[in-house]
Write a protein that holds these residues in place. Structure first.
Motif, PDB file in Angstrom:
ATOM      1  N   ASP A  87      -8.341  45.762 -28.176  1.00  0.00           N
ATOM      2  CA  ASP A  87      -7.916  45.921 -29.405  1.00  0.00           C
ATOM      3  C   ASP A  87      -6.720  47.045 -29.760  1.00  0.00           C
ATOM      4  N   LEU A  88      -7.276  48.197 -29.058  1.00  0.00           N
ATOM      5  CA  LEU A  88      -6.279  49.378 -29.137  1.00  0.00           C
ATOM      6  C   LEU A  88      -4.959  48.970 -28.176  1.00  0.00           C
ATOM      7  N   VAL A  89      -5.280  48.550 -27.359  1.00  0.00           N
ATOM      8  CA  VAL A  89      -3.837  47.964 -26.502  1.00  0.00           C
ATOM      9  C   VAL A  89      -2.861  47.001 -27.153  1.00  0.00           C
ATOM     10  N   ASN A  90      -3.675  46.160 -27.983  1.00  0.00           N
ATOM     11  CA  ASN A  90      -2.882  45.041 -28.627  1.00  0.00           C
ATOM     12  C   ASN A  90      -2.058  45.919 -29.800  1.00  0.00           C
ATOM     13  N   ALA A  91      -2.925  46.981 -30.596  1.00  0.00           N
ATOM     14  CA  ALA A  91      -2.280  47.422 -31.490  1.00  0.00           C
ATOM     15  C   ALA A  91      -1.080  48.478 -31.242  1.00  0.00           C
ATOM     16  N   TYR A  92      -1.427  49.081 -29.757  1.00  0.00           N
ATOM     17  CA  TYR A  92      -0.321  50.211 -29.388  1.00  0.00           C
ATOM     18  C   TYR A  92       0.867  49.364 -29.038  1.00  0.00           C
ATOM     19  N   GLU A  93       0.864  48.089 -28.310  1.00  0.00           N
ATOM     20  CA  GLU A  93       1.888  47.222 -27.896  1.00  0.00           C
ATOM     21  C   GLU A  93       2.536  46.533 -29.016  1.00  0.00           C
ATOM     22  N   GLU A 145      -6.952  63.961 -35.945  1.00  0.00           N
ATOM     23  CA  GLU A 145      -5.629  63.578 -36.122  1.00  0.00           C
ATOM     24  C   GLU A 145      -5.109  63.478 -34.460  1.00  0.00           C
ATOM     25  N   MET A 146      -5.618  63.313 -33.504  1.00  0.00           N
ATOM     26  CA  MET A 146      -5.091  63.281 -32.040  1.00  0.00           C
ATOM     27  C   MET A 146      -4.859  61.777 -31.857  1.00  0.00           C
ATOM     28  N   PRO A 147      -3.611  61.351 -31.474  1.00  0.00           N
ATOM     29  CA  PRO A 147      -3.435  60.180 -31.214  1.00  0.00           C
ATOM     30  C   PRO A 147      -4.097  59.575 -29.904  1.00  0.00           C
ATOM     31  N   VAL A 148      -4.425  58.446 -29.843  1.00  0.00           N
ATOM     32  CA  VAL A 148      -4.915  57.774 -28.416  1.00  0.00           C
ATOM     33  C   VAL A 148      -4.159  57.057 -27.787  1.00  0.00           C
ATOM     34  N   VAL A 149      -3.750  57.212 -26.647  1.00  0.00           N
ATOM     35  CA  VAL A 149      -2.779  56.474 -25.718  1.00  0.00           C
ATOM     36  C   VAL A 149      -3.554  55.802 -24.675  1.00  0.00           C
ATOM     37  N   PRO A 150      -3.641  54.352 -24.835  1.00  0.00           N
ATOM     38  CA  PRO A 150      -4.084  53.499 -23.711  1.00  0.00           C
ATOM     39  C   PRO A 150      -3.584  53.497 -22.417  1.00  0.00           C
ATOM     40  N   VAL A 204       8.349  38.177 -32.556  1.00  0.00           N
ATOM     41  CA  VAL A 204       7.273  37.269 -32.696  1.00  0.00           C
ATOM     42  C   VAL A 204       6.643  36.857 -31.549  1.00  0.00           C
ATOM     43  N   ALA A 205       7.413  36.422 -30.628  1.00  0.00           N
ATOM     44  CA  ALA A 205       6.891  35.894 -29.260  1.00  0.00           C
ATOM     45  C   ALA A 205       5.952  37.118 -28.490  1.00  0.00           C
ATOM     46  N   GLU A 206       6.891  38.172 -28.439  1.00  0.00           N
ATOM     47  CA  GLU A 206       6.226  39.212 -27.915  1.00  0.00           C
ATOM     48  C   GLU A 206       4.952  39.715 -28.481  1.00  0.00           C
ATOM     49  N   SER A 207       4.794  39.684 -29.750  1.00  0.00           N
ATOM     50  CA  SER A 207       3.499  39.861 -30.375  1.00  0.00           C
ATOM     51  C   SER A 207       2.547  38.768 -30.156  1.00  0.00           C
TER      52      SER A 207
END
Length: 670
Positions: free
Chosen positions: A336-342, A418-423, A622-625
């Protein structure tokens, strides 16, 4: 008159001299008892706070007491050779809320760079659901200790702790504590899935197997005014009594019991009709008893211990279920994090393209190459995409929060919060449905699923209770034997009115003790004791209920197998559908990319407009999402299939031993 005074003085002197050894013994025993009480209630030394490693400076560290009398919470109480330790409590150190040093190893440039493996390892070490579940392991061990002494088991928890938000932990476990499907201590209701287990452990009463020693010692003085001087030969009858008694009682798992009583008495008086003063009396009594019908045999009297040992196995399986649930949930949160990040990156590119298009439109409008309406449309499109970017960013922040919550013990540090997380992992390019036959997947699930293992062990407990409930129907018949030995001795009362009467008894305290133990004056008794409950309705109802609960548990086990079969098939279908969606989404993304390329070429040749190109780019976004969402759903479907088949721990090379200890070793990864 003088002779009477002289005799009384001699009596007092003799009484006091004979009391000295006994009083010395009383003082010695009292000193030992006071020492034992002081040790039992001794104040523990103050705890010392160990130094916190520098690696843990990023997270708030909680001090752990370093008291010698404390044991780690997940370590069973060790046997001690000190007999006084049986009367002292054991302190459990407070839980540490300091984050694992592993967390600092993934922090770089103010960001947390996480791979899926890092997220799993951190969760196994720091996830609070795992920390809570670890306490169930020693809790189950305390039932082993308790039932070894004949105590009733208190039950264990077979449920999955699910306090971590985000993701999906998959299927749950069994009951949740006492009164659960197979591991509780009775209760007043149904267990998990409607399974009743109120008669768990039913049967005849179980005795306590720890020996019990009772002792009493006293020194008594009494004086009684007499109406008739001739009654004792004195106007005031005085007595001094000292007595010590000890009782030893113990029961055995065979249904037998033993009790030994010993008492030693010494008494003096000033009466002229008391032949002995001082007088010594000793008595020993031994009673042995064996149950013959109800309560006979090891299977009946050790049923609590056997249930507790089975419950310990259930706790181990339930902990494995917790590990599976936590790993499944963390994997879902990660993707889900990867999804949100991309998705956030897709929206950033879309906003950048819309911003560039708006700038071009404004320049073209200044040159009067396009109407003002095209500029307004470009501004509206940019506003919409900025809104989408805001939603994507806040969703990314939420998923980052879920991930940090899942892999840490504490979020009190504002820097960490506050630290961001990068997958660092991305969805693999090889997207395909499972090639393993469904029947093989089902067979693997039926062997590996923790729910079936827990219910199978619970069925063993139900079967044991079913047998012991039948034993409780029998009447109580016991064979017993009794032996009593007594001894009497004393010194001739100097005030006795007739000293010419002879005696063959010893005049020393040892003579009374010897007579009590050498069978000089024994009493023997052997007999049977029978107790028959008329109608016996309570035991009859419990026995029949135990039979019903056993059969109900059998049906529940079959129902669980059917449910697992459906879960495996659904997971297999979902994976197949997910692979198809990814293929379709990739094809749609490729078509959108080609359309955008064509529109950009036409625009460069002057045949296309900014709005057409902007619309094509929006379709691409939209297609990429949609592709990111499809790939995320595929990865989560693959995780669900691994969970449904019970192979997720093997797939990620996870050690249950490391999960129990809370320390994951890198070299163990497969």
């Amino acid at each position: 008159m003088n002779d009477f005074k002289t005799g009384a003085s001699q009596e007092r002197s003799l009484r006091h001299s004979s009391l000295r050894p006994l009083r010395a013994q009383v003082q010695a025993v009292a000193a030992i008892l006071l020492l034992q009480v002081n040790l039992a209630f001794a104040v523990e030394p103050p705890s010392t706070t160990p130094s916190v490693p520098a690696q843990q400076s990023a997270a708030p560290a909680q001090p752990l007491p370093a008291v010698a009398s404390q044991l780690p919470f997940n370590e069973m109480m060790r046997h001690s050779r000190n007999p006084f330790d049986a009367y002292r409590g054991i302190s459990v150190p407070p839980p540490s809320l300091a984050n694992s040093p592993r967390l600092n190893s993934v922090v770089r440039d103010g960001k947390i760079y996480l791979s899926l493996r890092d997220a799993i390892d951190l969760a196994l070490e720091d996830n609070l659901d795992m920390v809570i579940a670890r306490y169930n392991l020693p809790i189950a061990q305390t039932d082993i200790l308790r039932t070894s002494a004949g105590g009733f088991f208190r039950g264990v928890n077979t449920g999955v702790v699910s306090g971590t938000p985000g993701g999906n932990a998959g299927g749950g476990g069994g009951g949740t504590g006492a009164g659960g499907t197979s591991t509780g201590a009775g209760g007043a209701g149904a267990g998990a899935s409607g399974i009743v287990s109120n008669t768990l452990g039913t049967g005849s009463a179980v005795s306590v197997y720890d020996p019990q020693i009772s002792a009493q010692i006293f020194d008594d003085h009494s004086a009684q005014q007499l109406q008739n001087f001739q009654q004792e030969g004195v106007p005031i009858y005085k007595q001094n009594s000292e007595q010590a008694s000890v009782t030893y009682a113990q029961a055995f798992p065979t249904g037998s019991s033993l009790q030994v009583d010993f008492s030693d008495f010494r008494g003096t008086s000033n009466g002229i009709y008391d032949y002995f003063s001082p007088q010594y009396f000793a008595k020993v009594r031994v009673i042995a008893q064996q149950q013959i019908l109800a309560g006979f045999g090891l299977s009946t009297n050790l049923r609590y211990l056997r249930i507790a040992k089975t419950n310990q196995h259930i706790t181990d399986v339930a902990f494995k279920a917790q590990v599976i649930a936590t790993v499944t949930q963390v994997c879902d949160i990660y993707w889900d994090l990867v999804n949100a990040y991309e998705d956030e990156q897709v929206n950033e590119r879309s906003v950048a393209f819309a911003t560039d298009t708006l700038d071009k439109s404004r320049k073209q409008f200044q040159l009067q190459a396009i109407p003002e309406m095209d500029v307004l449309k470009a501004e509206g499109d940019l506003a919409t995409r900025q809104q989408d970017l805001t939603v994507a960013r806040t969703n990314l922040e939420l998923q980052e929060l879920y991930m940090k919550n899942a892999v840490t013990r504490s979020l009190d540090d504002p820097i960490l919060e506050e630290m961001p997380v990068v997958p660092t992992d991305r969805i693999g390019t090889q997207i395909q449905s499972t090639s393993e036959p469904v029947q093989d997947l089902i067979s693997s699930a039926l062997k590996s699923r923790t729910e079936l293992q827990i219910q199978t062990l619970g069925l063993e407990n139900s079967e044991l209770s079913r047998k012991t409930a039948r034993n409780a129907l029998l009447p109580q018949l016991s064979l017993y034997g009794l032996y009593i030995g007594t001894g009497l001795a004393g010194q001739l009362n100097s005030a006795y009115y007739n000293k010419s009467i002879p005696t063959t008894l010893s005049n020393s305290p040892g003579g009374a003790l010897a007579s009590a133990f050498n069978a000089s004056a024994p009493e023997y008794q052997v007999g049977l004791q029978l107790s028959i409950p008329v109608r016996n309705r309570i035991a009859k109802a419990d026995q029949y209920r135990a039979e019903l609960e056993y059969r109900q548990t059998q049906v529940g086990l079959e129902e669980a197998k059917k449910r697992i079969l459906i879960e495996v098939r659904n997971a297999s279908y979902a994976l197949e559908q997910g692979a198809s969606r990814v293929a379709a989404a990739r094809h749609a993304r490729d078509l959108s990319q080609k359309t955008l390329d064509i529109m950009q070429k036409e625009q460069k040749l002057g045949a296309g407009s900014n709005q057409q190109t902007l619309s094509a780019e929006h379709d691409l976004a939209v297609a990429e999402s949609a592709l990111v969402a499809a790939e995320t759903a595929y990865e989560k479907a693959r995780i669900e299939l691994r969970r449904a088949t019970g192979t997720i721990l093997e797939n990620y090379g996870i050690s249950i031993t490391e999960a129990k200890s809370g320390v994951v070793v890198e070299a163990s990864h497969q």
